[in-house]
Scaffold this motif. Structure first.
Motif, PDB file in Angstrom:
ATOM      1  N   UNK A 134      89.860 104.301  73.403  1.00  0.00           N
ATOM      2  CA  UNK A 134      88.890 103.381  73.309  1.00  0.00           C
ATOM      3  C   UNK A 134      88.251 103.625  74.351  1.00  0.00           C
ATOM      4  N   UNK A 135      88.450 103.819  75.783  1.00  0.00           N
ATOM      5  CA  UNK A 135      87.758 103.985  77.021  1.00  0.00           C
ATOM      6  C   UNK A 135      86.835 105.192  76.756  1.00  0.00           C
ATOM      7  N   UNK A 136      87.117 106.181  76.062  1.00  0.00           N
ATOM      8  CA  UNK A 136      86.394 107.255  75.884  1.00  0.00           C
ATOM      9  C   UNK A 136      85.321 107.247  75.038  1.00  0.00           C
ATOM     10  N   UNK A 137      85.463 106.295  74.004  1.00  0.00           N
ATOM     11  CA  UNK A 137      84.521 106.181  72.817  1.00  0.00           C
ATOM     12  C   UNK A 137      83.733 104.923  73.116  1.00  0.00           C
ATOM     13  N   UNK A 138      83.974 103.962  74.301  1.00  0.00           N
ATOM     14  CA  UNK A 138      83.047 102.481  74.250  1.00  0.00           C
ATOM     15  C   UNK A 138      81.653 103.114  74.906  1.00  0.00           C
ATOM     16  N   UNK A 139      80.801 102.328  74.428  1.00  0.00           N
ATOM     17  CA  UNK A 139      79.587 102.525  74.884  1.00  0.00           C
ATOM     18  C   UNK A 139      79.014 101.154  75.705  1.00  0.00           C
ATOM     19  N   UNK A 140      78.010 101.323  76.448  1.00  0.00           N
ATOM     20  CA  UNK A 140      77.498 100.139  77.173  1.00  0.00           C
ATOM     21  C   UNK A 140      77.245  98.924  76.217  1.00  0.00           C
ATOM     22  N   UNK A 141      77.592  97.696  76.368  1.00  0.00           N
ATOM     23  CA  UNK A 141      77.566  96.529  75.584  1.00  0.00           C
ATOM     24  C   UNK A 141      78.639  96.433  74.622  1.00  0.00           C
ATOM     25  N   UNK A 142      79.595  97.407  74.420  1.00  0.00           N
ATOM     26  CA  UNK A 142      80.784  97.122  73.672  1.00  0.00           C
ATOM     27  C   UNK A 142      81.690  96.407  74.277  1.00  0.00           C
ATOM     28  N   UNK A 143      82.435  95.656  73.583  1.00  0.00           N
ATOM     29  CA  UNK A 143      83.768  94.873  73.844  1.00  0.00           C
ATOM     30  C   UNK A 143      84.925  95.251  73.673  1.00  0.00           C
ATOM     31  N   UNK A 144      86.081  95.069  74.357  1.00  0.00           N
ATOM     32  CA  UNK A 144      87.384  95.565  74.187  1.00  0.00           C
ATOM     33  C   UNK A 144      88.486  94.549  74.430  1.00  0.00           C
ATOM     34  N   UNK A 145      89.327  94.132  73.660  1.00  0.00           N
ATOM     35  CA  UNK A 145      90.469  93.160  73.714  1.00  0.00           C
ATOM     36  C   UNK A 145      91.663  94.155  73.808  1.00  0.00           C
ATOM     37  N   UNK A 146      92.478  94.208  75.074  1.00  0.00           N
ATOM     38  CA  UNK A 146      93.494  94.875  75.178  1.00  0.00           C
ATOM     39  C   UNK A 146      94.490  93.971  75.980  1.00  0.00           C
ATOM     40  N   UNK A 147      95.421  93.629  75.447  1.00  0.00           N
ATOM     41  CA  UNK A 147      96.474  92.503  76.057  1.00  0.00           C
ATOM     42  C   UNK A 147      96.775  93.172  77.202  1.00  0.00           C
ATOM     43  N   UNK A 148      97.610  94.408  77.268  1.00  0.00           N
ATOM     44  CA  UNK A 148      98.083  94.948  78.526  1.00  0.00           C
ATOM     45  C   UNK A 148      96.897  95.086  79.827  1.00  0.00           C
ATOM     46  N   UNK A 149      95.855  95.104  79.507  1.00  0.00           N
ATOM     47  CA  UNK A 149      94.612  95.137  80.554  1.00  0.00           C
ATOM     48  C   UNK A 149      94.710  93.691  80.870  1.00  0.00           C
ATOM     49  N   UNK A 150      94.598  92.966  80.131  1.00  0.00           N
ATOM     50  CA  UNK A 150      94.329  91.387  80.384  1.00  0.00           C
ATOM     51  C   UNK A 150      95.367  90.982  81.121  1.00  0.00           C
ATOM     52  N   UNK A 151      96.547  91.206  80.835  1.00  0.00           N
ATOM     53  CA  UNK A 151      97.751  90.641  81.504  1.00  0.00           C
ATOM     54  C   UNK A 151      97.794  91.420  82.957  1.00  0.00           C
ATOM     55  N   UNK A 152      97.444  92.485  83.039  1.00  0.00           N
ATOM     56  CA  UNK A 152      97.468  93.297  84.138  1.00  0.00           C
ATOM     57  C   UNK A 152      96.295  92.589  85.069  1.00  0.00           C
ATOM     58  N   UNK A 153      95.251  92.367  84.551  1.00  0.00           N
ATOM     59  CA  UNK A 153      94.160  91.796  85.493  1.00  0.00           C
ATOM     60  C   UNK A 153      94.629  90.288  85.904  1.00  0.00           C
ATOM     61  N   UNK A 154      95.502  89.601  84.946  1.00  0.00           N
ATOM     62  CA  UNK A 154      95.763  88.234  85.697  1.00  0.00           C
ATOM     63  C   UNK A 154      96.831  88.239  86.533  1.00  0.00           C
ATOM     64  N   UNK A 155      97.540  89.489  86.753  1.00  0.00           N
ATOM     65  CA  UNK A 155      98.540  89.546  88.067  1.00  0.00           C
ATOM     66  C   UNK A 155      98.033  90.461  89.148  1.00  0.00           C
ATOM     67  N   UNK A 156      96.808  91.100  89.051  1.00  0.00           N
ATOM     68  CA  UNK A 156      96.170  92.082  89.899  1.00  0.00           C
ATOM     69  C   UNK A 156      97.084  93.217  89.905  1.00  0.00           C
ATOM     70  N   UNK A 157      97.869  93.439  88.789  1.00  0.00           N
ATOM     71  CA  UNK A 157      98.895  94.688  88.872  1.00  0.00           C
ATOM     72  C   UNK A 157      98.903  95.308  87.605  1.00  0.00           C
ATOM     73  N   UNK A 158      99.091  96.564  87.480  1.00  0.00           N
ATOM     74  CA  UNK A 158      99.209  97.148  86.097  1.00  0.00           C
ATOM     75  C   UNK A 158     100.966  97.004  85.997  1.00  0.00           C
ATOM     76  N   UNK A 159     101.422  97.123  87.047  1.00  0.00           N
ATOM     77  CA  UNK A 159     103.172  96.938  87.148  1.00  0.00           C
ATOM     78  C   UNK A 159     103.419  95.659  86.564  1.00  0.00           C
ATOM     79  N   UNK A 160     102.723  94.580  86.716  1.00  0.00           N
ATOM     80  CA  UNK A 160     103.117  93.289  86.424  1.00  0.00           C
ATOM     81  C   UNK A 160     102.497  93.117  84.878  1.00  0.00           C
TER      82      UNK A 160
END
Length: 124
Positions: free
Chosen positions: A17-43
């Motif tokens: 997805x990261x390779x194919x997204x264009x400006x303006x596209x939207x992506x929902x990724x549970x792992x990325x959002x959960x990581x953002x909520x904890x400020x940590x990819x490990x969490x």
């Protein structure tokens, strides 16, 4: 267009997805959002963060279902196990808008990278 990207953990969904997204596209990724909520990819497996990320997902799907998110750009949904709600959303998007795609990633044992198989959504 709505693009559901599904497959086993570690199969390469997010990277694709990261390779194919264009400006303006939207992506929902549970792992990325959960990581953002904890400020940590490990969490990103933090139960509270995953719960909140799933609640956000319900709102995200509702916005798509009701047409509040204009489909002028692509919307990527990254899920390991999509449910009936996602499938119905794709069918309706295929019938009412510019279409929908499902990309299924299978894990390659030797290289441990994903291989995308594109499949157009079928009419009901």
């Amino acid at each position: 267009m709505i693009i559901l990207v599904t497959g086993l953990p570690g199969a390469g969904k997010t990277s694709w997805v990261k390779e194919h997204m264009k400006p303006g596209d939207i992506a929902y990724d549970l792992d990325r959002i959960a990581g953002a909520l904890t400020y940590s990819e490990e969490e990103r497996e933090n139960k509270a963060a995953r719960y909140l990320a799933n609640e956000m997902y319900d709102s995200f799907l509702s916005e798509l279902e009701w047409g509040y998110i204009p489909l002028t750009d692509d919307v990527y949904i990254i899920r390991t196990r999509p449910g009936n709600r996602e499938i119905n959303l794709l069918i309706n998007a295929n019938l009412e808008h510019d279409g929908a795609k499902v990309l299924v990633f299978e894990k390659e044992y030797e290289a441990k990278i994903g291989r995308a198989v594109q499949q157009e959504c079928r009419d009901r």
